[in-house]
Design a protein around this motif. Structure first.
Motif, PDB file in Angstrom:
ATOM      1  N   GLY A  82       1.001  -1.288   0.051  1.00  0.00           N
ATOM      2  CA  GLY A  82      -0.067   0.301  -0.096  1.00  0.00           C
ATOM      3  C   GLY A  82       0.641   0.824   0.030  1.00  0.00           C
ATOM      4  N   ALA A  83       0.793   3.047  -0.746  1.00  0.00           N
ATOM      5  CA  ALA A  83       1.046   3.136  -0.726  1.00  0.00           C
ATOM      6  C   ALA A  83      -0.052   4.895  -0.100  1.00  0.00           C
ATOM      7  CB  ALA A  83       1.895   4.370  -2.095  1.00  0.00           C
ATOM      8  N   PHE A  84       0.450   5.491   1.000  1.00  0.00           N
ATOM      9  CA  PHE A  84      -1.044   6.707   1.367  1.00  0.00           C
ATOM     10  C   PHE A  84      -0.541   7.824   1.286  1.00  0.00           C
ATOM     11  CE2 PHE A  84      -3.018   8.926   4.548  1.00  0.00           C
ATOM     12  CZ  PHE A  84      -4.223   9.265   3.859  1.00  0.00           C
ATOM     13  N   LEU A  85      -0.387   8.986  -0.689  1.00  0.00           N
ATOM     14  CA  LEU A  85       0.259   9.846  -0.716  1.00  0.00           C
ATOM     15  C   LEU A  85      -0.735  10.959   0.209  1.00  0.00           C
ATOM     16  CD1 LEU A  85       1.360   7.783  -2.086  1.00  0.00           C
ATOM     17  CD2 LEU A  85       1.198   9.933  -4.293  1.00  0.00           C
ATOM     18  N   ALA A  86       0.029  11.853   0.980  1.00  0.00           N
ATOM     19  CA  ALA A  86      -1.342  12.679   1.879  1.00  0.00           C
ATOM     20  C   ALA A  86       0.042  13.727   2.234  1.00  0.00           C
ATOM     21  CB  ALA A  86      -1.845  12.544   3.056  1.00  0.00           C
ATOM     22  N   LYS A  87      -0.685  14.890   2.404  1.00  0.00           N
ATOM     23  CA  LYS A  87      -0.169  16.304   2.269  1.00  0.00           C
ATOM     24  C   LYS A  87       1.025  15.914   3.778  1.00  0.00           C
ATOM     25  CE  LYS A  87      -1.040  21.367   4.399  1.00  0.00           C
ATOM     26  NZ  LYS A  87      -2.022  22.373   4.457  1.00  0.00           N
ATOM     27  N   GLY A  88       2.391  16.180   4.273  1.00  0.00           N
ATOM     28  CA  GLY A  88       2.786  16.016   5.048  1.00  0.00           C
ATOM     29  C   GLY A  88       3.302  14.647   5.525  1.00  0.00           C
ATOM     30  N   MET A  93      -1.752  12.335   9.238  1.00  0.00           N
ATOM     31  CA  MET A  93      -2.928  13.011   9.552  1.00  0.00           C
ATOM     32  C   MET A  93      -4.128  13.529   8.355  1.00  0.00           C
ATOM     33  SD  MET A  93      -4.059   9.953  12.158  1.00  0.00           S
ATOM     34  CE  MET A  93      -5.035  10.636  12.357  1.00  0.00           C
ATOM     35  N   HIS A  94      -3.144  14.185   7.722  1.00  0.00           N
ATOM     36  CA  HIS A  94      -4.243  14.638   6.269  1.00  0.00           C
ATOM     37  C   HIS A  94      -5.133  13.456   5.972  1.00  0.00           C
ATOM     38  CE1 HIS A  94      -1.878  18.741   7.738  1.00  0.00           C
ATOM     39  NE2 HIS A  94      -2.896  18.669   6.920  1.00  0.00           N
TER      40      HIS A  94
END
Length: 228
Positions: A82-88, A93-94
């Motif tokens: 899995g890959a989670f691309l989020a601000k920060g 927690m974005h």
């Protein structure tokens, strides 16, 4: 991705340390392929979301080793990437873009391939703001954000309250959104989608329409952070 899928399916059938160590070189090979895909996905999504463009692999990816301390399932390895691309980054927690390749041997998590836009475990203050914003601005939220998201994305109702909070009318068009504690959109993917060429570009394109939804959520997350 053909080699990645084959490895995950073999691991699912042989989820033990002896097998894994005997196939460590194979794991390193598919990990390298997955990392290359993730770097490409960062570039593709970063082309329309500048908060993503500055991320690194470490910000977005996860170890294959499972934390089994509090789980009845003592299998030592995850059978998905899995890959989670989020601000920060993934721990910020974005809300962000999550892409998951499983074994494809069932239609549910974690075996199923999936795309998700959002996050879980928001602070209660964030949930409070989102409920207020959605209820007061339902027309704008539904017409300017939800209406632009393709129908293959659905709202994840897992963990939702059984009843609408008493502060909101149970028959309102936004009632189900008041029940949510997690704000996340889900879409399925099959082997054919995973194995066709240019996967990073196609995943990024499917995610493009969810950016306003993520921006809407992250506005609440940032507001709470600023007030703390």
């Amino acid at each position: 991705m053909k080699e990645v899928l084959a490895f995950l399916r073999d691991l699912e059938q042989n989820n033990n340390r002896e097998w894994f160590h005997a196939h460590k070189e194979r794991y390193l090979f598919v990990q390298k392929k997955w990392n290359a895909f993730c770097e490409e996905l960062i570039r593709e999504i970063g082309a329309y979301d500048p908060d993503i463009a500055q991320l690194t692999l470490r910000d977005c990816t996860y170890r294959i080793y499972r934390d089994t301390r509090f789980s009845q399932d003592k299998s030592p390895y995850k059978t998905h990437f899995g890959a989670f691309l989020a601000k920060g980054g993934k721990k910020s927690m974005h809300a962000g873009y999550y892409f998951h390749v499983g074994t494809g041997t069932s239609g549910s998590y974690p075996q199923a391939h999936m795309l998700a836009a959002g996050n879980y475990c928001y602070e209660s203050a964030v949930v409070k703001i989102l409920r207020e914003d959605i209820s007061y601005g339902w027309q704008e939220f539904s017409e300017e954000i939800l209406a632009r998201i393709p129908s293959d994305f659905r709202v994840d109702m897992e963990g939702a309250l059984k009843r609408v909070p008493r502060d909101y009318p149970a028959d309102a068009p936004y009632a189900d959104w008041m029940r949510l504690k997690n704000y996340c959109l889900l879409a399925d993917a099959d082997d054919d989608f995973i194995l066709q060429p240019h996967l990073a570009q196609r995943v990024a394109e499917r995610f493009r329409s969810t950016k306003p939804f993520l921006d809407y959520i992250n506005r609440a997350v940032d507001y709470v952070r600023e007030e703390q």
